[in-house]
Design a protein around this motif. Sequence first.
Motif, PDB file in Angstrom:
ATOM      1  N   ASP A  46       0.874  -1.184   0.000  1.00 48.46           N
ATOM      2  CA  ASP A  46       0.000   0.000   0.000  1.00 48.46           C
ATOM      3  C   ASP A  46       0.910   1.233   0.000  1.00 48.46           C
ATOM      4  N   LYS A  47       1.224   1.704  -1.198  1.00 48.88           N
ATOM      5  CA  LYS A  47       2.236   2.748  -1.333  1.00 48.88           C
ATOM      6  C   LYS A  47       1.826   4.045  -0.631  1.00 48.88           C
ATOM      7  N   GLU A  48       0.562   4.421  -0.752  1.00 44.34           N
ATOM      8  CA  GLU A  48       0.106   5.657  -0.115  1.00 44.34           C
ATOM      9  C   GLU A  48       0.239   5.559   1.407  1.00 44.34           C
ATOM     10  N   LYS A  49      -0.127   4.414   1.949  1.00 39.57           N
ATOM     11  CA  LYS A  49       0.002   4.213   3.395  1.00 39.57           C
ATOM     12  C   LYS A  49       1.468   4.202   3.810  1.00 39.57           C
ATOM     13  N   ALA A  50       2.329   3.631   2.964  1.00 35.33           N
ATOM     14  CA  ALA A  50       3.765   3.577   3.264  1.00 35.33           C
ATOM     15  C   ALA A  50       4.377   4.980   3.285  1.00 35.33           C
ATOM     16  N   PHE A  60       6.064   6.906   6.613  1.00 39.28           N
ATOM     17  CA  PHE A  60       7.339   7.638   6.672  1.00 39.28           C
ATOM     18  C   PHE A  60       7.139   8.947   7.437  1.00 39.28           C
ATOM     19  N   ILE A  61       6.083   9.679   7.112  1.00 42.49           N
ATOM     20  CA  ILE A  61       5.815  10.955   7.789  1.00 42.49           C
ATOM     21  C   ILE A  61       5.565  10.726   9.276  1.00 42.49           C
ATOM     22  N   HIS A  62       4.817   9.681   9.593  1.00 40.81           N
ATOM     23  CA  HIS A  62       4.560   9.347  11.002  1.00 40.81           C
ATOM     24  C   HIS A  62       5.861   9.030  11.735  1.00 40.81           C
ATOM     25  N   ASN A  63       6.700   8.193  11.131  1.00 41.45           N
ATOM     26  CA  ASN A  63       7.953   7.777  11.769  1.00 41.45           C
ATOM     27  C   ASN A  63       8.949   8.926  11.877  1.00 41.45           C
ATOM     28  N   TRP A  64       8.861   9.870  10.958  1.00 43.15           N
ATOM     29  CA  TRP A  64       9.806  10.987  10.938  1.00 43.15           C
ATOM     30  C   TRP A  64       9.803  11.740  12.272  1.00 43.15           C
ATOM     31  N   ALA A  65       8.667  11.777  12.923  1.00 41.27           N
ATOM     32  CA  ALA A  65       8.555  12.471  14.213  1.00 41.27           C
ATOM     33  C   ALA A  65       9.385  11.797  15.298  1.00 41.27           C
ATOM     34  N   THR A  76       8.260   6.531  -7.016  1.00 42.78           N
ATOM     35  CA  THR A  76       8.636   7.318  -8.182  1.00 42.78           C
ATOM     36  C   THR A  76       9.174   8.683  -7.767  1.00 42.78           C
ATOM     37  N   LEU A  77       9.610   9.430  -8.767  1.00 39.90           N
ATOM     38  CA  LEU A  77      10.032  10.815  -8.525  1.00 39.90           C
ATOM     39  C   LEU A  77       8.904  11.611  -7.889  1.00 39.90           C
ATOM     40  N   GLU A  78       7.698  11.456  -8.390  1.00 38.49           N
ATOM     41  CA  GLU A  78       6.551  12.203  -7.851  1.00 38.49           C
ATOM     42  C   GLU A  78       6.305  11.824  -6.392  1.00 38.49           C
ATOM     43  N   ASN A  79       6.370  10.536  -6.068  1.00 42.92           N
ATOM     44  CA  ASN A  79       6.201  10.092  -4.673  1.00 42.92           C
ATOM     45  C   ASN A  79       7.262  10.707  -3.775  1.00 42.92           C
ATOM     46  N   THR A  80       8.504  10.699  -4.247  1.00 46.26           N
ATOM     47  CA  THR A  80       9.620  11.192  -3.447  1.00 46.26           C
ATOM     48  C   THR A  80       9.523  12.701  -3.259  1.00 46.26           C
ATOM     49  N   LEU A  81       9.121  13.402  -4.307  1.00 42.52           N
ATOM     50  CA  LEU A  81       8.912  14.848  -4.198  1.00 42.52           C
ATOM     51  C   LEU A  81       7.865  15.176  -3.137  1.00 42.52           C
ATOM     52  N   TYR A  82       6.821  14.368  -3.080  1.00 43.25           N
ATOM     53  CA  TYR A  82       5.764  14.593  -2.083  1.00 43.25           C
ATOM     54  C   TYR A  82       6.349  14.627  -0.671  1.00 43.25           C
TER      55      TYR A  82
END
Length: 321
Positions: free
Chosen positions: A163-167, A171-176, A196-202
């Motif tokens: 589940d790429k969106e959840k993954a 990352f954002i959750h763990n970043w804290a 992808t590049l777009e995912n990573t840019l997000y």
Amino acid sequence: MTIVRLGYVAMSVHLQNCSPSQTMTFAQFQRIPDCDAAIRKLERIAVSNLENCLRLLKHNLAHDIRFFRLSSKLIPLANHQELEGWNYIQPLRAILKEIAEFLHKHPMRVDFHPDHFVLLNSPDSEILKMSMKTLRIHQLLLNGMNIPSKHRCVLHIGGGYNDKEKALEQFIHNWAFVPNDLQEMIMLENDDTTFTLENTLYLCEKLEIPLVFDLHHHLANHDNSDWKPQWERIVEIWKHSPLPLKMHISSPRSDQDFRAHNDFVDPDMFMRFLHDIKGTVPQIDCMIEAKRKDGALFQLVNNLKGYPEIEWIDQATFSIQ
């Protein structure tokens, strides 16, 4: 005009007996009956790896190569759970100081690309803890070499976990939970299979993390999107960094084995990219991820000498008009 600085990864095909990644497995460690003697052997391997690292830096200086990725395997078993109390940095201080003095006299951009098991988006708290422990090892090495740690470790986002969106949100959750001094070390790279590049840019825009653009990965994994409309966003992200924009360059081994790296870099593909981005940034540092390491860099330099729009500044740096 844009200045292009070339670099390569971790080891040389031209220097003999100069591996910075000599290792010892935990099974080999256990076969030594005296634990103290086993640890001393680990330390000798680590010192040898760093001595070879210094040899590589001197080799780079001789060829004007001022951009280099250090091996992430400098200290065998440093993060192994059975060696929790081992003060692995103490016996390395002398050689780390020697490297620091060399880099002070001959400035180079050096950084790390920790191994794939560093997963900051893992839903498993133990994997996250081990990932941060591995990043701490890299930070201690950077500190020992007197290298500012900001934006010196390239990571992939991690696993897709079906589940790429959840993954990405994981990352954002763990970043804290990642300490600020480790956060500032990190750059993120688009990968060749999942993000992808777009995912990573997000993620990079949301968390103010520099993005290391990998053109080869993008060609292998792009969801039918072009990188060119996103280039301005990549450039903007690097305004948070004291370092020039960084990218990875490599070529596919073949059409059938597209994701694998070739021994060398296709100069025509590289030049097409440079013509697309020239003038958009004052400088770009290009890390060559090719099987022939510095041999690929030397071959690319030779190939690029046939292009009249390139003006060489030194043996590994040029400007493109």
